[in-house]
Scaffold this motif. Sequence first.
Motif, PDB file in Angstrom:
ATOM      1  N   ARG A 262      49.394  50.362  49.620  1.00 55.85           N
ATOM      2  CA  ARG A 262      50.647  50.116  48.882  1.00 55.85           C
ATOM      3  C   ARG A 262      50.566  48.787  48.122  1.00 55.85           C
ATOM      4  O   ARG A 262      51.461  47.964  48.155  1.00 55.85           O
ATOM      5  CB  ARG A 262      51.841  50.130  49.834  1.00 55.85           C
ATOM      6  N   SER A 263      49.455  48.617  47.420  1.00 59.60           N
ATOM      7  CA  SER A 263      49.228  47.386  46.682  1.00 59.60           C
ATOM      8  C   SER A 263      48.555  47.716  45.362  1.00 59.60           C
ATOM      9  O   SER A 263      48.284  48.885  45.054  1.00 59.60           O
ATOM     10  CB  SER A 263      48.340  46.428  47.504  1.00 59.60           C
ATOM     11  N   ALA A 264      48.276  46.690  44.584  1.00 62.93           N
ATOM     12  CA  ALA A 264      47.585  46.862  43.314  1.00 62.93           C
ATOM     13  C   ALA A 264      47.007  45.511  42.922  1.00 62.93           C
ATOM     14  O   ALA A 264      47.183  44.506  43.618  1.00 62.93           O
ATOM     15  CB  ALA A 264      48.531  47.394  42.242  1.00 62.93           C
ATOM     16  N   TYR A 265      46.279  45.514  41.799  1.00 61.78           N
ATOM     17  CA  TYR A 265      45.712  44.264  41.278  1.00 61.78           C
ATOM     18  C   TYR A 265      46.236  44.054  39.869  1.00 61.78           C
ATOM     19  O   TYR A 265      46.251  44.984  39.046  1.00 61.78           O
ATOM     20  CB  TYR A 265      44.184  44.325  41.271  1.00 61.78           C
ATOM     21  N   LEU A 266      46.650  42.821  39.589  1.00 59.77           N
ATOM     22  CA  LEU A 266      47.217  42.493  38.279  1.00 59.77           C
ATOM     23  C   LEU A 266      46.124  41.996  37.341  1.00 59.77           C
ATOM     24  O   LEU A 266      45.445  41.002  37.628  1.00 59.77           O
ATOM     25  CB  LEU A 266      48.297  41.422  38.414  1.00 59.77           C
ATOM     26  N   ILE A 267      45.959  42.686  36.214  1.00 62.53           N
ATOM     27  CA  ILE A 267      45.083  42.221  35.143  1.00 62.53           C
ATOM     28  C   ILE A 267      45.959  41.524  34.109  1.00 62.53           C
ATOM     29  O   ILE A 267      46.737  42.171  33.405  1.00 62.53           O
ATOM     30  CB  ILE A 267      44.321  43.385  34.493  1.00 62.53           C
ATOM     31  N   PRO A 268      45.887  40.198  34.019  1.00 67.06           N
ATOM     32  CA  PRO A 268      46.763  39.486  33.089  1.00 67.06           C
ATOM     33  C   PRO A 268      46.384  39.752  31.635  1.00 67.06           C
ATOM     34  O   PRO A 268      45.204  39.935  31.298  1.00 67.06           O
ATOM     35  CB  PRO A 268      46.548  38.009  33.449  1.00 67.06           C
ATOM     36  N   ALA A 269      47.377  39.783  30.772  1.00 67.24           N
ATOM     37  CA  ALA A 269      47.117  39.838  29.338  1.00 67.24           C
ATOM     38  C   ALA A 269      46.450  38.534  28.915  1.00 67.24           C
ATOM     39  O   ALA A 269      46.466  37.533  29.648  1.00 67.24           O
ATOM     40  CB  ALA A 269      48.423  40.039  28.577  1.00 67.24           C
ATOM     41  N   ASN A 270      45.848  38.546  27.761  1.00 65.70           N
ATOM     42  CA  ASN A 270      45.200  37.349  27.201  1.00 65.70           C
ATOM     43  C   ASN A 270      44.064  36.833  28.082  1.00 65.70           C
ATOM     44  O   ASN A 270      43.805  35.630  28.153  1.00 65.70           O
ATOM     45  CB  ASN A 270      46.229  36.236  26.973  1.00 65.70           C
ATOM     46  N   THR A 271      43.400  37.745  28.789  1.00 66.54           N
ATOM     47  CA  THR A 271      42.190  37.388  29.525  1.00 66.54           C
ATOM     48  C   THR A 271      41.047  38.251  29.016  1.00 66.54           C
ATOM     49  O   THR A 271      41.262  39.286  28.376  1.00 66.54           O
ATOM     50  CB  THR A 271      42.344  37.605  31.035  1.00 66.54           C
ATOM     51  N   ASP A 272      39.826  37.805  29.297  1.00 65.20           N
ATOM     52  CA  ASP A 272      38.635  38.580  28.978  1.00 65.20           C
ATOM     53  C   ASP A 272      38.128  39.297  30.225  1.00 65.20           C
ATOM     54  O   ASP A 272      38.358  38.857  31.359  1.00 65.20           O
ATOM     55  CB  ASP A 272      37.519  37.666  28.463  1.00 65.20           C
ATOM     56  N   VAL A 273      37.411  40.376  29.996  1.00 72.14           N
ATOM     57  CA  VAL A 273      36.667  41.042  31.063  1.00 72.14           C
ATOM     58  C   VAL A 273      35.324  40.331  31.196  1.00 72.14           C
ATOM     59  O   VAL A 273      34.606  40.160  30.203  1.00 72.14           O
ATOM     60  CB  VAL A 273      36.435  42.525  30.739  1.00 72.14           C
ATOM     61  N   ILE A 274      34.988  39.905  32.401  1.00 68.67           N
ATOM     62  CA  ILE A 274      33.688  39.291  32.659  1.00 68.67           C
ATOM     63  C   ILE A 274      32.941  40.172  33.654  1.00 68.67           C
ATOM     64  O   ILE A 274      33.364  40.345  34.796  1.00 68.67           O
ATOM     65  CB  ILE A 274      33.829  37.861  33.200  1.00 68.67           C
ATOM     66  N   LEU A 275      31.830  40.730  33.185  1.00 75.13           N
ATOM     67  CA  LEU A 275      30.986  41.571  34.027  1.00 75.13           C
ATOM     68  C   LEU A 275      29.776  40.778  34.487  1.00 75.13           C
ATOM     69  O   LEU A 275      29.153  40.054  33.702  1.00 75.13           O
ATOM     70  CB  LEU A 275      30.508  42.807  33.260  1.00 75.13           C
ATOM     71  N   SER A 276      29.458  40.904  35.761  1.00 70.48           N
ATOM     72  CA  SER A 276      28.230  40.354  36.334  1.00 70.48           C
ATOM     73  C   SER A 276      27.336  41.538  36.660  1.00 70.48           C
ATOM     74  O   SER A 276      27.683  42.373  37.501  1.00 70.48           O
ATOM     75  CB  SER A 276      28.554  39.539  37.600  1.00 70.48           C
ATOM     76  N   LEU A 277      26.198  41.642  35.981  1.00 68.12           N
ATOM     77  CA  LEU A 277      25.350  42.829  36.062  1.00 68.12           C
ATOM     78  C   LEU A 277      23.943  42.418  36.469  1.00 68.12           C
ATOM     79  O   LEU A 277      23.300  41.599  35.804  1.00 68.12           O
ATOM     80  CB  LEU A 277      25.303  43.534  34.703  1.00 68.12           C
ATOM     81  N   HIS A 278      23.480  42.973  37.573  1.00 61.74           N
ATOM     82  CA  HIS A 278      22.140  42.640  38.051  1.00 61.74           C
ATOM     83  C   HIS A 278      21.305  43.913  38.142  1.00 61.74           C
ATOM     84  O   HIS A 278      21.427  44.681  39.092  1.00 61.74           O
ATOM     85  CB  HIS A 278      22.197  41.945  39.409  1.00 61.74           C
ATOM     86  N   TRP A 279      20.484  44.107  37.126  1.00 61.19           N
ATOM     87  CA  TRP A 279      19.568  45.245  37.117  1.00 61.19           C
ATOM     88  C   TRP A 279      18.262  44.883  37.817  1.00 61.19           C
ATOM     89  O   TRP A 279      17.892  43.708  37.913  1.00 61.19           O
ATOM     90  CB  TRP A 279      19.256  45.666  35.682  1.00 61.19           C
ATOM     91  N   THR A 280      17.561  45.898  38.317  1.00 58.65           N
ATOM     92  CA  THR A 280      16.281  45.676  38.970  1.00 58.65           C
ATOM     93  C   THR A 280      15.284  46.729  38.495  1.00 58.65           C
ATOM     94  O   THR A 280      15.626  47.919  38.400  1.00 58.65           O
ATOM     95  CB  THR A 280      16.437  45.730  40.510  1.00 58.65           C
ATOM     96  N   PRO A 281      14.072  46.349  38.131  1.00 62.06           N
ATOM     97  CA  PRO A 281      13.075  47.324  37.667  1.00 62.06           C
ATOM     98  C   PRO A 281      12.739  48.341  38.751  1.00 62.06           C
ATOM     99  O   PRO A 281      12.681  48.014  39.942  1.00 62.06           O
ATOM    100  CB  PRO A 281      11.874  46.444  37.318  1.00 62.06           C
ATOM    101  N   ILE A 282      12.476  49.582  38.326  1.00 63.22           N
ATOM    102  CA  ILE A 282      12.220  50.674  39.274  1.00 63.22           C
ATOM    103  C   ILE A 282      10.880  51.363  39.010  1.00 63.22           C
ATOM    104  O   ILE A 282      10.642  52.464  39.488  1.00 63.22           O
ATOM    105  CB  ILE A 282      13.359  51.710  39.229  1.00 63.22           C
ATOM    106  N   GLY A 283       9.984  50.694  38.240  1.00 60.09           N
ATOM    107  CA  GLY A 283       8.676  51.275  37.978  1.00 60.09           C
ATOM    108  C   GLY A 283       8.582  52.043  36.677  1.00 60.09           C
ATOM    109  O   GLY A 283       7.490  52.337  36.191  1.00 60.09           O
ATOM    110  N   THR A 284       9.734  52.371  36.107  1.00 57.81           N
ATOM    111  CA  THR A 284       9.812  53.063  34.819  1.00 57.81           C
ATOM    112  C   THR A 284      10.856  52.358  33.964  1.00 57.81           C
ATOM    113  O   THR A 284      11.956  52.054  34.452  1.00 57.81           O
ATOM    114  CB  THR A 284      10.216  54.540  35.002  1.00 57.81           C
TER     115      THR A 284
END
Length: 472
Positions: A262-284
């Motif tokens: 019974r909750s939620a998360y507030l995404i404020p207006a006037n903000t940016d989306v910041i993604l942290s992405l960590h890829w790892t090689p898999i041989g191909t």
Amino acid sequence: MRAIGTALCCLLGFSVAASGEDVTFNKDVLPILQARCQSCHRPGEVAPMSLLSYDTARPWARAMKAAVIQRKMPPGGLDPQYGHFIDNYTLTQREIDTIAKWADSGAVEGDAKDAPPPVQWVDGWRTKPDVVIEAPAFAVPAKGWVENIILVLPNPFKKDTWVTSIEIRPGVTAAMHHAGIRFAPHIDGVKYGKFYWSDIKRDAAGVHIPGQPRPERVTFCDDDPSKVCAAPEANVIPDGAAAGFEGFYRPGGAPLDYAYYRSAYLIPANTDVILSLHWTPIGTAVTDVTKVGFVIAQQEPQRQLIMRSLAPRGNGGWSDRVRWRIPAGDPNWEAPPKDVIFDMDAELAVMSIHMHEHGKDMKYMLMYPDGRVETILNQPRYDFNWQMTYNLEKTIKVPKGTKLRVMSHFDNSPSNKFARDPDKDVFGGEQSWEEMDAPWIGLVLDRSVDPKTVYSENPGDEAAFWSPAQSH
């Protein structure tokens, strides 16, 4: 990152055929697969094989039996003595016997009339997102390593928006070590859609070279994307667990359902989306396009759910190369504790574990103001390939003054098949062959509460915080 032998289904919670009755796929097995397995075991998901039908499941019958008997599966199995969780990944002996009996009796399909209707899955998603954004394509090399990437994107919401789920969907799940999302005010000079990362100096094995100054941020050059250019504008962007994530992807983990609490998360207006992405090689060499889906709350909630990572004691947590060091050959190294004292009443809803290839176990404990100690989660067999989020069926009321301690152990011995070089010490770092020691907690709070005021982390004298007899 994922071995076929450890990628079988999550099977639990269902009545099974009584002793002496024939066990068939349609009557006994398919309902289990639908409820507990197919969210992962379907095309495009993290598991390597589909279990949507008898034809796709039948070839894996013997492997399923072996995995459940050896308790390699289901993934994320906890010590059943502690806690009650929405997704209880521990099989009962009766369920194990049923899977074994189905495999041993020829893995029979049974009468089609006994099969339940197919589940109508949303293609490519576990949730049903109302809004979807997409990251630019990223080329993951076949070998070597990729540093943790920061990507800033425009916020899809032009006004304050409450959401009940944030789901991160890698395009190539095998190549994604982890991904996180948060929201922050725009920083002048930072460009949308640019890949930024820290220029960390590493040795030939990919290990962070100690003693170097704080790495500068870099990016692909605008005039020649095959080259790397300095990106001083990105140096001020905080990153990593300390910055906090409101949505997270890790192998095997499911997106949080804020609405359950019974909750939620507030995404404020006037903000940016910041993604942290960590890829790892898999041989191909592969090209990944990661998407993020948002489920919008139907009404504004009175409560918020916030996720926070806890750091080990020491100078900089797992970055402390003096205290946070796994000795060569040590099969059961105990990491420094992760300690918290609550400065106000709170409700604990979610616990999660993030370690790398040397991670062995992790335990969460509460010490209430009256001195009573309670173990609330114990993961005795951590598996880096399946990093689960554990959602409590009922939140735990945590009174002001309660202490939380999290203890973890690591295996840097030859007996750990994932330890790449057990003859060398292991230190903290971003890559899989380095280590992290990051328990996460999810707290349900009134929407008016500032999350920064809820608890104090690693306070006071360590020896006085928790007696040694109670921390093991």
